[in-house]
Motif scaffolding. Structure first.
Motif, PDB file in Angstrom:
ATOM      1  N   THR A 158      29.692  48.031 -31.089  1.00 46.95           N
ATOM      2  CA  THR A 158      30.363  49.309 -31.603  1.00 46.95           C
ATOM      3  C   THR A 158      31.101  49.358 -32.371  1.00 46.95           C
ATOM      4  O   THR A 158      32.527  48.323 -32.621  1.00 46.95           O
ATOM      5  CB  THR A 158      31.386  50.005 -30.043  1.00 46.95           C
ATOM      6  OG1 THR A 158      30.140  50.061 -29.177  1.00 46.95           O
ATOM      7  CG2 THR A 158      31.697  51.153 -30.552  1.00 46.95           C
ATOM      8  N   GLU A 159      31.208  49.992 -33.615  1.00 42.64           N
ATOM      9  CA  GLU A 159      32.282  50.026 -34.793  1.00 42.64           C
ATOM     10  C   GLU A 159      33.503  50.816 -34.096  1.00 42.64           C
ATOM     11  O   GLU A 159      33.226  51.826 -33.771  1.00 42.64           O
ATOM     12  CB  GLU A 159      31.479  50.851 -36.067  1.00 42.64           C
ATOM     13  CG  GLU A 159      30.314  49.691 -36.485  1.00 42.64           C
ATOM     14  CD  GLU A 159      30.217  50.423 -37.962  1.00 42.64           C
ATOM     15  OE1 GLU A 159      30.651  51.165 -38.697  1.00 42.64           O
ATOM     16  OE2 GLU A 159      28.840  49.951 -38.604  1.00 42.64           O
ATOM     17  N   VAL A 160      34.507  50.302 -34.679  1.00 41.78           N
ATOM     18  CA  VAL A 160      35.753  50.890 -34.054  1.00 41.78           C
ATOM     19  C   VAL A 160      36.555  51.457 -35.522  1.00 41.78           C
ATOM     20  O   VAL A 160      36.763  50.641 -36.369  1.00 41.78           O
ATOM     21  CB  VAL A 160      36.707  49.917 -33.530  1.00 41.78           C
ATOM     22  CG1 VAL A 160      37.941  50.595 -32.979  1.00 41.78           C
ATOM     23  CG2 VAL A 160      35.878  49.484 -32.422  1.00 41.78           C
ATOM     24  N   ASP A 161      36.979  52.807 -35.406  1.00 39.92           N
ATOM     25  CA  ASP A 161      37.735  53.313 -36.491  1.00 39.92           C
ATOM     26  C   ASP A 161      39.122  52.398 -36.522  1.00 39.92           C
ATOM     27  O   ASP A 161      39.446  52.161 -35.468  1.00 39.92           O
ATOM     28  CB  ASP A 161      37.900  54.576 -36.526  1.00 39.92           C
ATOM     29  CG  ASP A 161      36.509  55.252 -36.769  1.00 39.92           C
ATOM     30  OD1 ASP A 161      35.621  54.679 -37.445  1.00 39.92           O
ATOM     31  OD2 ASP A 161      36.402  56.530 -36.244  1.00 39.92           O
ATOM     32  N   SER A 162      39.821  52.335 -37.646  1.00 42.44           N
ATOM     33  CA  SER A 162      41.219  51.521 -37.651  1.00 42.44           C
ATOM     34  C   SER A 162      42.085  52.532 -36.781  1.00 42.44           C
ATOM     35  O   SER A 162      42.873  51.657 -36.342  1.00 42.44           O
ATOM     36  CB  SER A 162      41.584  51.296 -39.147  1.00 42.44           C
ATOM     37  OG  SER A 162      41.675  52.581 -39.623  1.00 42.44           O
ATOM     38  N   ASN A 163      42.060  53.649 -36.811  1.00 42.39           N
ATOM     39  CA  ASN A 163      43.015  54.543 -35.902  1.00 42.39           C
ATOM     40  C   ASN A 163      42.554  55.090 -34.795  1.00 42.39           C
ATOM     41  O   ASN A 163      43.149  55.974 -34.355  1.00 42.39           O
ATOM     42  CB  ASN A 163      43.670  55.515 -36.895  1.00 42.39           C
ATOM     43  CG  ASN A 163      42.732  56.514 -37.224  1.00 42.39           C
ATOM     44  OD1 ASN A 163      41.411  56.292 -37.355  1.00 42.39           O
ATOM     45  ND2 ASN A 163      43.090  57.784 -37.707  1.00 42.39           N
ATOM     46  N   ALA A 164      41.532  54.433 -34.145  1.00 38.51           N
ATOM     47  CA  ALA A 164      41.031  55.148 -32.912  1.00 38.51           C
ATOM     48  C   ALA A 164      41.712  54.963 -31.702  1.00 38.51           C
ATOM     49  O   ALA A 164      41.934  56.071 -30.976  1.00 38.51           O
ATOM     50  CB  ALA A 164      39.632  54.320 -32.715  1.00 38.51           C
ATOM     51  N   VAL A 165      42.570  54.012 -31.754  1.00 43.92           N
ATOM     52  CA  VAL A 165      43.467  53.687 -30.410  1.00 43.92           C
ATOM     53  C   VAL A 165      44.524  54.737 -30.627  1.00 43.92           C
ATOM     54  O   VAL A 165      45.033  55.532 -29.764  1.00 43.92           O
ATOM     55  CB  VAL A 165      43.873  52.444 -30.406  1.00 43.92           C
ATOM     56  CG1 VAL A 165      44.913  52.308 -29.179  1.00 43.92           C
ATOM     57  CG2 VAL A 165      42.760  51.624 -29.791  1.00 43.92           C
ATOM     58  N   GLU A 166      45.038  54.895 -31.882  1.00 44.39           N
ATOM     59  CA  GLU A 166      46.193  55.926 -31.908  1.00 44.39           C
ATOM     60  C   GLU A 166      45.719  57.235 -31.797  1.00 44.39           C
ATOM     61  O   GLU A 166      46.598  58.009 -31.177  1.00 44.39           O
ATOM     62  CB  GLU A 166      46.629  55.614 -33.482  1.00 44.39           C
ATOM     63  CG  GLU A 166      47.489  54.542 -33.636  1.00 44.39           C
ATOM     64  CD  GLU A 166      46.613  53.134 -34.108  1.00 44.39           C
ATOM     65  OE1 GLU A 166      45.482  53.423 -34.023  1.00 44.39           O
ATOM     66  OE2 GLU A 166      47.214  52.085 -34.572  1.00 44.39           O
ATOM     67  N   VAL A 167      44.719  57.638 -32.067  1.00 47.72           N
ATOM     68  CA  VAL A 167      44.260  58.964 -31.812  1.00 47.72           C
ATOM     69  C   VAL A 167      43.988  59.249 -30.336  1.00 47.72           C
ATOM     70  O   VAL A 167      44.420  60.249 -29.950  1.00 47.72           O
ATOM     71  CB  VAL A 167      42.691  59.274 -32.710  1.00 47.72           C
ATOM     72  CG1 VAL A 167      42.108  60.466 -32.297  1.00 47.72           C
ATOM     73  CG2 VAL A 167      42.771  59.140 -33.989  1.00 47.72           C
ATOM     74  N   HIS A 168      43.540  58.374 -29.525  1.00 49.55           N
ATOM     75  CA  HIS A 168      43.351  58.742 -28.201  1.00 49.55           C
ATOM     76  C   HIS A 168      44.930  58.650 -27.503  1.00 49.55           C
ATOM     77  O   HIS A 168      45.076  59.492 -26.776  1.00 49.55           O
ATOM     78  CB  HIS A 168      42.484  57.493 -27.427  1.00 49.55           C
ATOM     79  CG  HIS A 168      41.075  57.424 -27.934  1.00 49.55           C
ATOM     80  ND1 HIS A 168      40.515  58.633 -28.208  1.00 49.55           N
ATOM     81  CD2 HIS A 168      40.114  56.645 -28.475  1.00 49.55           C
ATOM     82  CE1 HIS A 168      38.978  58.223 -28.293  1.00 49.55           C
ATOM     83  NE2 HIS A 168      39.232  57.199 -28.756  1.00 49.55           N
ATOM     84  N   ILE A 169      45.432  57.714 -28.048  1.00 51.33           N
ATOM     85  CA  ILE A 169      46.982  57.867 -27.604  1.00 51.33           C
ATOM     86  C   ILE A 169      47.741  59.129 -27.799  1.00 51.33           C
ATOM     87  O   ILE A 169      48.458  59.730 -26.895  1.00 51.33           O
ATOM     88  CB  ILE A 169      48.056  56.749 -28.049  1.00 51.33           C
ATOM     89  CG1 ILE A 169      47.206  55.441 -27.481  1.00 51.33           C
ATOM     90  CG2 ILE A 169      49.285  56.961 -27.692  1.00 51.33           C
ATOM     91  CD1 ILE A 169      47.730  55.017 -26.365  1.00 51.33           C
ATOM     92  N   HIS A 170      47.436  59.561 -28.974  1.00 57.67           N
ATOM     93  CA  HIS A 170      48.189  60.950 -29.410  1.00 57.67           C
ATOM     94  C   HIS A 170      47.502  62.042 -28.429  1.00 57.67           C
ATOM     95  O   HIS A 170      48.373  62.930 -28.000  1.00 57.67           O
ATOM     96  CB  HIS A 170      47.679  61.293 -30.805  1.00 57.67           C
ATOM     97  CG  HIS A 170      48.029  62.480 -31.164  1.00 57.67           C
ATOM     98  ND1 HIS A 170      49.264  63.021 -31.471  1.00 57.67           N
ATOM     99  CD2 HIS A 170      47.167  63.556 -31.632  1.00 57.67           C
ATOM    100  CE1 HIS A 170      49.478  64.235 -31.761  1.00 57.67           C
ATOM    101  NE2 HIS A 170      47.959  64.714 -31.903  1.00 57.67           N
ATOM    102  N   HIS A 171      46.059  62.036 -28.176  1.00 59.90           N
ATOM    103  CA  HIS A 171      45.577  63.122 -27.252  1.00 59.90           C
ATOM    104  C   HIS A 171      46.108  62.929 -25.813  1.00 59.90           C
ATOM    105  O   HIS A 171      46.299  63.820 -25.002  1.00 59.90           O
ATOM    106  CB  HIS A 171      44.242  63.022 -27.474  1.00 59.90           C
ATOM    107  CG  HIS A 171      43.600  63.173 -28.484  1.00 59.90           C
ATOM    108  ND1 HIS A 171      42.170  62.825 -29.161  1.00 59.90           N
ATOM    109  CD2 HIS A 171      43.903  63.913 -29.562  1.00 59.90           C
ATOM    110  CE1 HIS A 171      41.986  63.508 -30.037  1.00 59.90           C
ATOM    111  NE2 HIS A 171      43.141  64.201 -30.559  1.00 59.90           N
ATOM    112  N   LEU A 172      46.324  61.506 -25.271  1.00 57.86           N
ATOM    113  CA  LEU A 172      46.819  61.638 -24.171  1.00 57.86           C
ATOM    114  C   LEU A 172      48.324  62.009 -23.983  1.00 57.86           C
ATOM    115  O   LEU A 172      48.561  62.561 -22.919  1.00 57.86           O
ATOM    116  CB  LEU A 172      46.843  59.902 -23.739  1.00 57.86           C
ATOM    117  CG  LEU A 172      45.308  59.364 -23.349  1.00 57.86           C
ATOM    118  CD1 LEU A 172      45.850  57.896 -23.243  1.00 57.86           C
ATOM    119  CD2 LEU A 172      45.163  59.922 -21.861  1.00 57.86           C
TER     120      LEU A 172
END
Length: 218
Positions: free
Chosen positions: A183-197
């Motif tokens: 899986t390719e991971v975008d550099s800010n993927a985790v931050e985006v999911h945390i923002h949505h949470l």
């Protein structure tokens, strides 16, 4: 929750990888024992599902080598070998559970959840934090009894953070838990999911320690 599946049968391995992924696990599938050993040395996994009859390096040898180096990953042996002597050898060799093929996928997923739960020192399957109640088996989050819809990635991140409540979890650790090698991971993927949470749960549940990681307080 990241799993290492070591299974040489291409049809069974593909079915297990697909089914476990659909059950909410991140699965890295290796098709021989040497690949499995290399994967264990390179990454941290929440659980390993291990066949015994593997090419290049048999499963029992892989298991014994892993334990001899101090690797404490929970291991579930999944094999066609149903003799009592094989079960004893597997469990005494360091396995935490032993299942004989064919296996019901729901039972396999439940056993994996139980192994990882015990590895974290938890007896109960449901994770609670204040009014939040996260049920991994049902893939359901509620607050005061009201369900909060989450995407699969959001659920996985919250599950990982709650399972490690009181400990700082880095972005790299979250990426490792959520994404397999394919899986390719975008550099800010985790931050985006945390923002949505945070939009769904409020800003006080998940704390950011700048330059360090994320924390859910106990």
């Amino acid at each position: 929750m990241r799993l290492l599946l070591v299974e040489d049968d291409p049809v069974l391995g593909d079915g297990l990888a697909t089914g476990l992924s659909q059950a909410g696990f991140t699965v890295d599938w290796m098709q021989d024992g040497a690949q499995g050993e290399a994967a264990l040395a390179a990454e941290d996994f929440d659980c390993m599902v291990l066949d015994l009859g593997l090419p290049r390096l048999d499963g029992l040898t892989l298991l014994r080598r892993a334990r001899s180096t101090g690797n404490q990953v929970p291991v579930l042996i999944l094999t066609a070998r149903d003799a009592t002597a094989d079960k004893i050898a597997g469990l005494d060799g360091g396995a935490d559970d032993y299942l004989v093929k064919p296996v019901d996928l729901d039972e396999l997923a439940a056993r994996i959840r139980a192994l990882t739960r015990r590895a974290h020192g938890r007896a109960t399957p449901v994770l609670e934090h204040g009014a939040l109640r996260l049920d991994p088996a049902a893939h359901r989050l509620t607050r005061n009894g009201e369900e909060i819809p989450l995407s699969s990635r959001e659920f996985a991140i919250l599950h990982h953070l709650l399972a490690n409540a009181g400990r700082v979890v880095t972005r790299a650790q979250l990426e490792q838990a959520l994404y397999g090698w394919q899986t390719e991971v975008d550099s800010n993927a985790v931050e985006v999911h945390i923002h949505h949470l945070r939009k769904k749960l409020g800003s006080e549940v998940i704390r950011t320690l700048r330059g360090v990681g994320y924390l859910v307080s106990k």
